[in-house]
Design an enzyme around this catalytic site. Structure first.
Site, mmCIF file in Angstrom:
data_model
loop_
_atom_site.group_PDB
_atom_site.id
_atom_site.type_symbol
_atom_site.label_atom_id
_atom_site.label_comp_id
_atom_site.label_asym_id
_atom_site.label_seq_id
_atom_site.Cartn_x
_atom_site.Cartn_y
_atom_site.Cartn_z
ATOM 1 N N ASN A 9 0.838 -1.208 0.000
ATOM 2 C CA ASN A 9 0.000 0.000 0.000
ATOM 3 C C ASN A 9 0.871 1.256 0.000
ATOM 4 O O ASN A 9 0.401 2.346 0.321
ATOM 5 C CB ASN A 9 -0.892 0.034 1.246
ATOM 6 C CG ASN A 9 -1.897 -1.092 1.244
ATOM 7 O OD1 ASN A 9 -2.495 -1.380 0.211
ATOM 8 N ND2 ASN A 9 -2.077 -1.739 2.387
ATOM 9 N N GLU A 53 -15.741 4.588 3.503
ATOM 10 C CA GLU A 53 -14.353 4.802 3.095
ATOM 11 C C GLU A 53 -14.357 5.800 1.940
ATOM 12 O O GLU A 53 -15.365 5.919 1.229
ATOM 13 C CB GLU A 53 -13.721 3.477 2.631
ATOM 14 C CG GLU A 53 -13.593 2.480 3.745
ATOM 15 C CD GLU A 53 -12.863 1.198 3.333
ATOM 16 O OE1 GLU A 53 -12.060 1.223 2.394
ATOM 17 O OE2 GLU A 53 -13.110 0.174 3.981
ATOM 18 N N ASP A 83 -13.314 7.405 6.242
ATOM 19 C CA ASP A 83 -12.023 6.748 6.451
ATOM 20 C C ASP A 83 -11.282 6.825 5.119
ATOM 21 O O ASP A 83 -11.635 6.130 4.159
ATOM 22 C CB ASP A 83 -12.265 5.285 6.869
ATOM 23 C CG ASP A 83 -10.973 4.485 6.936
ATOM 24 O OD1 ASP A 83 -9.912 4.994 6.503
ATOM 25 O OD2 ASP A 83 -11.022 3.335 7.404
ATOM 26 N N HIS A 97 -6.990 5.012 2.001
ATOM 27 C CA HIS A 97 -6.417 4.761 0.671
ATOM 28 C C HIS A 97 -6.517 5.953 -0.277
ATOM 29 O O HIS A 97 -6.090 5.859 -1.418
ATOM 30 C CB HIS A 97 -7.079 3.525 0.043
ATOM 31 C CG HIS A 97 -6.858 2.302 0.853
ATOM 32 N ND1 HIS A 97 -5.748 1.513 0.724
ATOM 33 C CD2 HIS A 97 -7.596 1.755 1.862
ATOM 34 C CE1 HIS A 97 -5.814 0.517 1.591
ATOM 35 N NE2 HIS A 97 -6.925 0.646 2.296
HETATM 36 C C1 LIG Z 1 -9.890 1.419 4.891
HETATM 37 C C2 LIG Z 1 -8.958 1.069 5.989
HETATM 38 N N1 LIG Z 1 -9.138 1.613 7.209
HETATM 39 C C3 LIG Z 1 -8.337 1.317 8.235
HETATM 40 C C4 LIG Z 1 -7.283 0.457 8.096
HETATM 41 C C5 LIG Z 1 -6.431 0.132 9.262
HETATM 42 O O1 LIG Z 1 -5.316 0.950 9.234
HETATM 43 P P1 LIG Z 1 -3.970 0.505 9.983
HETATM 44 O O2 LIG Z 1 -3.277 -0.438 9.063
HETATM 45 O O3 LIG Z 1 -3.254 1.793 10.190
HETATM 46 O O4 LIG Z 1 -4.387 -0.138 11.253
HETATM 47 C C6 LIG Z 1 -7.039 -0.134 6.847
HETATM 48 C C7 LIG Z 1 -5.894 -1.062 6.709
HETATM 49 O O5 LIG Z 1 -5.733 -1.817 5.840
HETATM 50 C C8 LIG Z 1 -7.884 0.178 5.779
HETATM 51 O O6 LIG Z 1 -7.718 -0.377 4.588
#
Ligand SMILES: Cc1ncc(COP(=O)(O)O)c(C=O)c1O
Length: 380
Positions: free
Chosen positions: A48, A172, A200, A203
Protein backbone atom coordinates in the site's frame (compact mmCIF):
# COMPACT_ATOMS: atom_id res chain seq x y z
CA UNK A 1 -11.02 -29.44 30.39
CA UNK A 2 -11.22 -25.90 28.93
CA UNK A 3 -12.78 -25.78 25.47
CA UNK A 4 -10.18 -23.49 23.91
CA UNK A 5 -7.89 -26.08 22.35
CA UNK A 6 -10.76 -27.87 20.67
CA UNK A 7 -12.16 -24.57 19.42
CA UNK A 8 -8.81 -23.53 17.95
CA UNK A 9 -8.27 -26.85 16.17
CA UNK A 10 -11.81 -26.84 14.73
CA UNK A 11 -11.48 -23.28 13.41
CA UNK A 12 -8.08 -23.97 11.83
CA UNK A 13 -9.39 -27.18 10.23
CA UNK A 14 -12.44 -25.36 8.84
CA UNK A 15 -10.21 -22.68 7.28
CA UNK A 16 -8.01 -25.37 5.77
CA UNK A 17 -10.76 -27.40 4.13
CA UNK A 18 -12.27 -24.21 2.70
CA UNK A 19 -8.88 -23.45 1.12
CA UNK A 20 -8.77 -20.16 3.04
CA UNK A 21 -5.75 -20.64 5.29
CA UNK A 22 -3.61 -17.51 5.30
CA UNK A 23 0.16 -17.66 5.43
CA UNK A 24 2.58 -15.28 7.07
CA UNK A 25 5.53 -14.69 4.72
CA UNK A 26 8.79 -13.33 6.07
CA UNK A 27 9.78 -10.65 3.56
CA UNK A 28 12.97 -8.68 3.13
CA UNK A 29 12.58 -5.36 1.30
CA UNK A 30 15.17 -4.97 -1.46
CA UNK A 31 15.49 -1.56 -3.11
CA UNK A 32 12.47 0.53 -4.00
CA UNK A 33 10.28 -2.07 -5.73
CA UNK A 34 11.50 -5.55 -4.80
CA UNK A 35 11.04 -7.96 -1.94
CA UNK A 36 13.04 -11.06 -1.14
CA UNK A 37 11.26 -14.18 0.05
CA UNK A 38 13.04 -17.49 0.67
CA UNK A 39 16.11 -16.21 -1.16
CA UNK A 40 14.13 -15.27 -4.32
CA UNK A 41 13.55 -11.68 -5.46
CA UNK A 42 10.08 -10.54 -6.52
CA UNK A 43 8.73 -7.34 -8.01
CA UNK A 44 6.19 -6.25 -5.41
CA UNK A 45 2.70 -5.40 -6.65
CA UNK A 46 0.96 -5.89 -3.31
CA UNK A 47 2.03 -3.06 -1.02
CA UNK A 48 0.00 0.00 0.00
CA UNK A 49 3.09 2.17 -0.32
CA UNK A 50 1.39 4.14 -3.10
CA UNK A 51 3.78 7.10 -3.16
CA UNK A 52 6.93 5.04 -2.63
CA UNK A 53 7.78 6.70 0.69
CA UNK A 54 8.30 3.49 2.70
CA UNK A 55 11.84 3.15 1.32
CA UNK A 56 12.59 6.83 0.65
CA UNK A 57 16.01 7.88 1.99
CA UNK A 58 15.01 11.50 2.62
CA UNK A 59 12.26 10.23 4.90
CA UNK A 60 14.62 7.77 6.61
CA UNK A 61 17.00 10.65 7.34
CA UNK A 62 14.16 12.70 8.85
CA UNK A 63 13.30 9.77 11.14
CA UNK A 64 16.99 9.40 12.10
CA UNK A 65 17.17 13.09 12.96
CA UNK A 66 14.03 12.65 15.09
CA UNK A 67 15.70 9.75 16.92
CA UNK A 68 18.74 11.91 17.66
CA UNK A 69 16.56 14.72 18.95
CA UNK A 70 13.90 12.79 20.91
CA UNK A 71 15.34 9.34 21.67
CA UNK A 72 13.52 6.08 21.06
CA UNK A 73 10.05 5.78 22.55
CA UNK A 74 7.47 8.28 23.82
CA UNK A 75 7.58 6.60 27.22
CA UNK A 76 3.92 7.14 28.12
CA UNK A 77 0.40 7.72 26.88
CA UNK A 78 -0.36 11.23 25.54
CA UNK A 79 -2.12 12.57 28.66
CA UNK A 80 0.67 11.38 30.97
CA UNK A 81 4.02 12.49 29.48
CA UNK A 82 3.98 10.93 26.00
CA UNK A 83 2.88 14.01 24.02
CA UNK A 84 5.81 16.11 22.74
CA UNK A 85 6.50 19.07 20.47
CA UNK A 86 7.02 16.52 17.66
CA UNK A 87 3.44 15.25 18.09
CA UNK A 88 2.15 18.81 18.33
CA UNK A 89 3.90 19.78 15.10
CA UNK A 90 2.44 16.75 13.33
CA UNK A 91 -1.08 17.61 14.50
CA UNK A 92 -0.67 21.24 13.37
CA UNK A 93 0.71 20.16 10.00
CA UNK A 94 -2.27 17.86 9.42
CA UNK A 95 -4.79 20.54 10.48
CA UNK A 96 -3.28 23.20 8.22
CA UNK A 97 -3.01 20.86 5.26
CA UNK A 98 -6.43 19.27 5.54
CA UNK A 99 -8.39 22.23 6.93
CA UNK A 100 -9.63 20.96 10.31
CA UNK A 101 -9.56 22.48 13.80
CA UNK A 102 -8.02 19.44 15.47
CA UNK A 103 -6.10 16.25 14.73
CA UNK A 104 -5.97 13.46 17.32
CA UNK A 105 -3.23 10.86 16.88
CA UNK A 106 -3.53 7.07 17.20
CA UNK A 107 -1.15 4.12 16.94
CA UNK A 108 -3.05 2.65 13.96
CA UNK A 109 -6.00 3.23 11.67
CA UNK A 110 -7.67 0.20 13.21
CA UNK A 111 -7.60 1.78 16.66
CA UNK A 112 -8.63 5.24 15.35
CA UNK A 113 -11.75 3.74 13.75
CA UNK A 114 -12.63 1.76 16.85
CA UNK A 115 -11.99 4.75 19.11
CA UNK A 116 -14.26 6.97 17.06
CA UNK A 117 -17.25 4.63 17.02
CA UNK A 118 -16.88 3.45 20.61
CA UNK A 119 -16.52 6.93 22.09
CA UNK A 120 -19.13 8.81 20.06
CA UNK A 121 -22.11 6.47 19.86
CA UNK A 122 -24.71 5.51 22.43
CA UNK A 123 -27.61 3.04 22.35
CA UNK A 124 -30.09 5.57 20.95
CA UNK A 125 -28.00 6.27 17.86
CA UNK A 126 -28.18 4.85 14.36
CA UNK A 127 -24.92 4.00 12.63
CA UNK A 128 -25.06 3.63 8.86
CA UNK A 129 -22.08 2.04 7.17
CA UNK A 130 -21.27 1.15 3.58
CA UNK A 131 -21.42 -2.62 3.53
CA UNK A 132 -17.86 -2.87 2.16
CA UNK A 133 -16.30 -0.75 4.93
CA UNK A 134 -13.07 -2.02 6.47
CA UNK A 135 -13.22 -4.73 9.16
CA UNK A 136 -12.14 -2.22 11.84
CA UNK A 137 -15.29 -0.15 11.19
CA UNK A 138 -17.73 -3.02 10.81
CA UNK A 139 -16.43 -4.74 13.93
CA UNK A 140 -16.55 -1.52 15.94
CA UNK A 141 -20.10 -0.92 14.71
CA UNK A 142 -21.15 -4.41 15.78
CA UNK A 143 -19.61 -3.97 19.22
CA UNK A 144 -20.79 -0.37 19.77
CA UNK A 145 -24.02 0.27 21.70
CA UNK A 146 -25.62 1.89 18.62
CA UNK A 147 -27.96 0.18 16.17
CA UNK A 148 -25.98 -0.48 12.99
CA UNK A 149 -27.33 -0.85 9.47
CA UNK A 150 -25.23 -1.40 6.38
CA UNK A 151 -26.22 0.33 3.16
CA UNK A 152 -25.56 -1.27 -0.22
CA UNK A 153 -22.12 -0.44 -1.53
CA UNK A 154 -21.99 3.17 -2.81
CA UNK A 155 -25.82 3.20 -3.05
CA UNK A 156 -26.88 6.71 -2.00
CA UNK A 157 -30.56 5.92 -2.66
CA UNK A 158 -30.42 3.03 -0.20
CA UNK A 159 -28.59 5.17 2.34
CA UNK A 160 -31.29 7.83 2.03
CA UNK A 161 -34.05 5.32 2.82
CA UNK A 162 -32.25 4.36 6.05
CA UNK A 163 -31.30 7.86 7.21
CA UNK A 164 -33.04 9.38 10.19
CA UNK A 165 -32.16 12.31 12.47
CA UNK A 166 -28.92 11.91 14.45
CA UNK A 167 -27.44 9.15 12.35
CA UNK A 168 -23.70 8.71 11.93
CA UNK A 169 -22.83 7.77 8.35
CA UNK A 170 -19.45 6.12 7.80
CA UNK A 171 -17.81 5.31 4.49
CA UNK A 172 -14.35 4.80 3.09
CA UNK A 173 -13.15 7.43 0.60
CA UNK A 174 -11.46 4.79 -1.57
CA UNK A 175 -12.47 1.18 -1.00
CA UNK A 176 -9.47 -0.88 -0.11
CA UNK A 177 -10.29 -4.07 -2.01
CA UNK A 178 -12.04 -2.56 -5.06
CA UNK A 179 -10.13 0.69 -5.51
CA UNK A 180 -13.37 2.52 -6.36
CA UNK A 181 -14.39 5.91 -4.96
CA UNK A 182 -17.31 6.61 -2.67
CA UNK A 183 -19.88 9.07 -4.08
CA UNK A 184 -18.92 11.48 -1.30
CA UNK A 185 -20.60 14.55 -2.74
CA UNK A 186 -23.99 12.83 -2.89
CA UNK A 187 -23.51 11.16 0.50
CA UNK A 188 -22.66 14.50 2.08
CA UNK A 189 -25.71 16.09 0.43
CA UNK A 190 -28.17 13.51 1.83
CA UNK A 191 -26.49 13.33 5.25
CA UNK A 192 -26.33 17.11 5.68
CA UNK A 193 -28.79 18.40 8.34
CA UNK A 194 -29.68 14.87 9.43
CA UNK A 195 -26.50 13.39 10.74
CA UNK A 196 -22.72 13.44 10.74
CA UNK A 197 -20.42 11.97 8.15
CA UNK A 198 -17.12 10.22 8.93
CA UNK A 199 -14.81 9.29 6.04
CA UNK A 200 -12.02 6.75 6.45
CA UNK A 201 -9.57 7.91 3.79
CA UNK A 202 -6.84 5.33 4.42
CA UNK A 203 -6.42 4.76 0.67
CA UNK A 204 -7.22 8.24 -0.66
CA UNK A 205 -5.02 10.49 1.46
CA UNK A 206 -1.84 11.43 -0.38
CA UNK A 207 -3.09 9.92 -3.62
CA UNK A 208 -6.14 11.97 -4.63
CA UNK A 209 -7.04 15.65 -4.60
CA UNK A 210 -5.03 18.85 -4.75
CA UNK A 211 -1.72 18.45 -2.87
CA UNK A 212 -2.78 14.91 -1.99
CA UNK A 213 -5.52 16.10 0.36
CA UNK A 214 -7.47 12.96 -0.40
CA UNK A 215 -10.93 11.81 -1.46
CA UNK A 216 -12.90 14.53 0.34
CA UNK A 217 -10.96 17.36 -1.27
CA UNK A 218 -11.22 15.50 -4.60
CA UNK A 219 -15.02 15.39 -4.18
CA UNK A 220 -15.18 18.97 -2.85
CA UNK A 221 -16.68 18.10 0.55
CA UNK A 222 -15.69 18.33 4.20
CA UNK A 223 -16.98 15.59 6.50
CA UNK A 224 -17.39 16.09 10.24
CA UNK A 225 -14.64 13.53 10.82
CA UNK A 226 -11.84 12.44 8.52
CA UNK A 227 -9.70 9.44 9.42
CA UNK A 228 -6.28 9.38 7.78
CA UNK A 229 -3.89 6.48 8.22
CA UNK A 230 -0.12 6.65 7.88
CA UNK A 231 0.57 3.06 6.81
CA UNK A 232 -0.22 3.60 3.15
CA UNK A 233 0.76 6.76 1.19
CA UNK A 234 2.77 8.10 4.17
CA UNK A 235 4.98 5.00 4.05
CA UNK A 236 4.98 4.73 7.86
CA UNK A 237 2.26 3.75 10.38
CA UNK A 238 -0.23 5.33 12.76
CA UNK A 239 -3.36 7.40 12.13
CA UNK A 240 -5.21 10.59 12.98
CA UNK A 241 -8.81 11.70 13.31
CA UNK A 242 -9.32 15.19 11.88
CA UNK A 243 -12.31 16.98 13.37
CA UNK A 244 -13.61 20.17 15.03
CA UNK A 245 -11.97 21.56 18.15
CA UNK A 246 -14.81 20.38 20.40
CA UNK A 247 -14.78 16.86 18.90
CA UNK A 248 -10.98 16.86 19.35
CA UNK A 249 -11.43 17.80 23.03
CA UNK A 250 -14.02 15.04 23.35
CA UNK A 251 -11.75 12.38 21.81
CA UNK A 252 -8.86 13.54 24.00
CA UNK A 253 -11.05 12.92 27.06
CA UNK A 254 -12.97 9.81 26.02
CA UNK A 255 -11.26 7.91 23.18
CA UNK A 256 -9.76 5.03 25.15
CA UNK A 257 -7.41 3.98 22.33
CA UNK A 258 -5.86 7.46 22.64
CA UNK A 259 -6.00 7.95 26.40
CA UNK A 260 -4.79 4.52 27.49
CA UNK A 261 -2.26 3.75 24.78
CA UNK A 262 1.42 4.72 24.53
CA UNK A 263 1.89 7.70 22.21
CA UNK A 264 3.69 7.16 18.89
CA UNK A 265 7.47 7.49 19.23
CA UNK A 266 8.23 11.23 18.80
CA UNK A 267 10.83 10.39 16.13
CA UNK A 268 8.02 8.78 14.16
CA UNK A 269 5.95 11.94 14.54
CA UNK A 270 8.93 13.87 13.10
CA UNK A 271 9.06 11.44 10.16
CA UNK A 272 5.28 11.70 9.68
CA UNK A 273 5.49 15.50 9.55
CA UNK A 274 8.21 15.19 6.93
CA UNK A 275 6.08 12.67 4.97
CA UNK A 276 3.11 15.08 5.08
CA UNK A 277 5.35 17.82 3.64
CA UNK A 278 6.71 15.51 0.93
CA UNK A 279 3.19 14.42 -0.02
CA UNK A 280 2.06 18.04 -0.41
CA UNK A 281 5.02 19.22 -2.44
CA UNK A 282 6.23 16.20 -4.48
CA UNK A 283 3.48 16.25 -7.08
CA UNK A 284 5.53 14.05 -9.41
CA UNK A 285 4.64 11.03 -7.28
CA UNK A 286 0.92 11.41 -8.01
CA UNK A 287 1.55 12.37 -11.64
CA UNK A 288 3.68 9.28 -12.15
CA UNK A 289 0.97 7.08 -10.61
CA UNK A 290 -1.54 8.47 -13.12
CA UNK A 291 0.83 7.56 -15.99
CA UNK A 292 1.29 4.06 -14.60
CA UNK A 293 -2.46 3.65 -14.22
CA UNK A 294 -2.91 4.61 -17.87
CA UNK A 295 -0.23 2.11 -18.90
CA UNK A 296 -1.94 -0.64 -16.84
CA UNK A 297 -5.21 0.21 -18.60
CA UNK A 298 -3.63 0.08 -22.05
CA UNK A 299 -2.01 -3.27 -21.33
CA UNK A 300 -4.89 -5.11 -19.68
CA UNK A 301 -8.26 -3.47 -20.37
CA UNK A 302 -9.19 -6.18 -22.91
CA UNK A 303 -8.42 -9.06 -20.55
CA UNK A 304 -11.23 -10.80 -18.67
CA UNK A 305 -10.92 -9.93 -14.96
CA UNK A 306 -9.59 -6.39 -15.54
CA UNK A 307 -11.32 -3.70 -13.48
CA UNK A 308 -10.95 0.00 -14.24
CA UNK A 309 -10.20 2.27 -11.27
CA UNK A 310 -9.07 5.88 -10.73
CA UNK A 311 -6.71 4.80 -7.97
CA UNK A 312 -3.51 2.71 -7.71
CA UNK A 313 -5.62 -0.23 -6.44
CA UNK A 314 -6.27 -2.55 -9.39
CA UNK A 315 -8.39 -5.56 -8.47
CA UNK A 316 -8.07 -8.36 -11.01
CA UNK A 317 -11.18 -10.47 -10.57
CA UNK A 318 -10.81 -14.27 -10.60
CA UNK A 319 -14.06 -15.38 -8.90
CA UNK A 320 -12.88 -18.44 -6.98
CA UNK A 321 -10.21 -18.71 -4.32
CA UNK A 322 -8.53 -21.52 -6.26
CA UNK A 323 -8.21 -19.45 -9.45
CA UNK A 324 -6.89 -16.50 -7.47
CA UNK A 325 -4.29 -18.72 -5.77
CA UNK A 326 -3.33 -20.40 -9.05
CA UNK A 327 -2.77 -17.11 -10.89
CA UNK A 328 -0.92 -15.64 -7.92
CA UNK A 329 1.38 -18.71 -7.85
CA UNK A 330 1.99 -18.58 -11.61
CA UNK A 331 2.95 -14.92 -11.35
CA UNK A 332 5.21 -15.73 -8.44
CA UNK A 333 7.05 -18.25 -10.61
CA UNK A 334 7.67 -15.36 -13.02
CA UNK A 335 9.03 -13.11 -10.26
CA UNK A 336 5.92 -11.03 -9.40
CA UNK A 337 4.34 -10.79 -5.95
CA UNK A 338 0.58 -10.28 -6.25
CA UNK A 339 -1.35 -11.44 -3.21
CA UNK A 340 -4.57 -13.42 -3.74
CA UNK A 341 -7.44 -11.91 -1.74
CA UNK A 342 -10.11 -14.38 -0.78
CA UNK A 343 -13.28 -14.55 1.32
CA UNK A 344 -13.96 -13.53 4.06
CA UNK A 345 -11.87 -10.43 3.20
CA UNK A 346 -13.97 -10.12 0.01
CA UNK A 347 -17.46 -11.53 -0.69
CA UNK A 348 -17.93 -15.15 -1.88
CA UNK A 349 -17.24 -15.33 -5.61
CA UNK A 350 -15.16 -12.16 -5.43
CA UNK A 351 -11.68 -13.67 -5.03
CA UNK A 352 -9.09 -11.58 -6.82
CA UNK A 353 -5.56 -10.42 -7.10
CA UNK A 354 -5.24 -7.05 -5.41
CA UNK A 355 -2.65 -5.47 -7.66
CA UNK A 356 -1.32 -2.15 -6.41
CA UNK A 357 0.86 0.37 -8.20
CA UNK A 358 3.39 2.59 -6.48
CA UNK A 359 5.30 5.70 -7.59
CA UNK A 360 8.46 3.58 -7.50
CA UNK A 361 7.27 1.34 -10.35
CA UNK A 362 8.05 2.23 -13.93
CA UNK A 363 6.15 1.48 -17.13
CA UNK A 364 8.49 -1.37 -17.94
CA UNK A 365 7.47 -3.05 -14.65
CA UNK A 366 3.78 -2.73 -15.57
CA UNK A 367 4.26 -4.11 -19.08
CA UNK A 368 6.20 -7.11 -17.73
CA UNK A 369 3.47 -7.80 -15.15
CA UNK A 370 0.72 -7.44 -17.76
CA UNK A 371 2.42 -9.94 -20.10
CA UNK A 372 2.87 -12.47 -17.30
CA UNK A 373 -0.73 -11.98 -16.15
CA UNK A 374 -2.10 -12.53 -19.66
CA UNK A 375 -0.11 -15.77 -19.90
CA UNK A 376 -1.24 -16.90 -16.45
CA UNK A 377 -4.97 -16.40 -17.06
CA UNK A 378 -4.67 -18.31 -20.35
CA UNK A 379 -3.19 -21.22 -18.41
CA UNK A 380 -6.08 -21.68 -15.93
C1 LIG B 1 -9.89 1.42 4.89
C2 LIG B 1 -8.96 1.07 5.99
N1 LIG B 1 -9.14 1.61 7.21
C3 LIG B 1 -8.34 1.32 8.23
C4 LIG B 1 -7.28 0.46 8.10
C5 LIG B 1 -6.43 0.13 9.26
O1 LIG B 1 -5.32 0.95 9.23
P1 LIG B 1 -3.97 0.50 9.98
O2 LIG B 1 -3.28 -0.44 9.06
O3 LIG B 1 -3.25 1.79 10.19
O4 LIG B 1 -4.39 -0.14 11.25
C6 LIG B 1 -7.04 -0.13 6.85
C7 LIG B 1 -5.89 -1.06 6.71
O5 LIG B 1 -5.73 -1.82 5.84
C8 LIG B 1 -7.88 0.18 5.78
O6 LIG B 1 -7.72 -0.38 4.59
Amino acid sequence: MPVFNERIQAALYERKIQGLTRTLHCMQPSGATDIIYNGETYLNFSSNDYLGLATDRELTQAWQKGLDQYGNGSGASPLVTGFSSAHQKLEETLCNWLGFGRAVLFGSGFSANQALLFSLLNKHDLLLQDRLNHASLIEAGNLSPARMKRFKHNDVGHLETLLIENALVVTEGVFSMDGDLSPLKQIKAVTHNKGWLAVDDAHGIGVLGEDGKGSCAFAGIKPEMLIVTFGKAFGLSGAAILCSESMGDYLTQFAKHHVYSTALPPSQAVALTKAAQMIQTQHWRREHLVELSQCYYEQLSEVDGFTKTQTPIKPFMLATSQRALDVSNMLRQQGFWTTAIRPPTVPQGGARLRITLTANHDKHNIIKLANALKQAVKGI
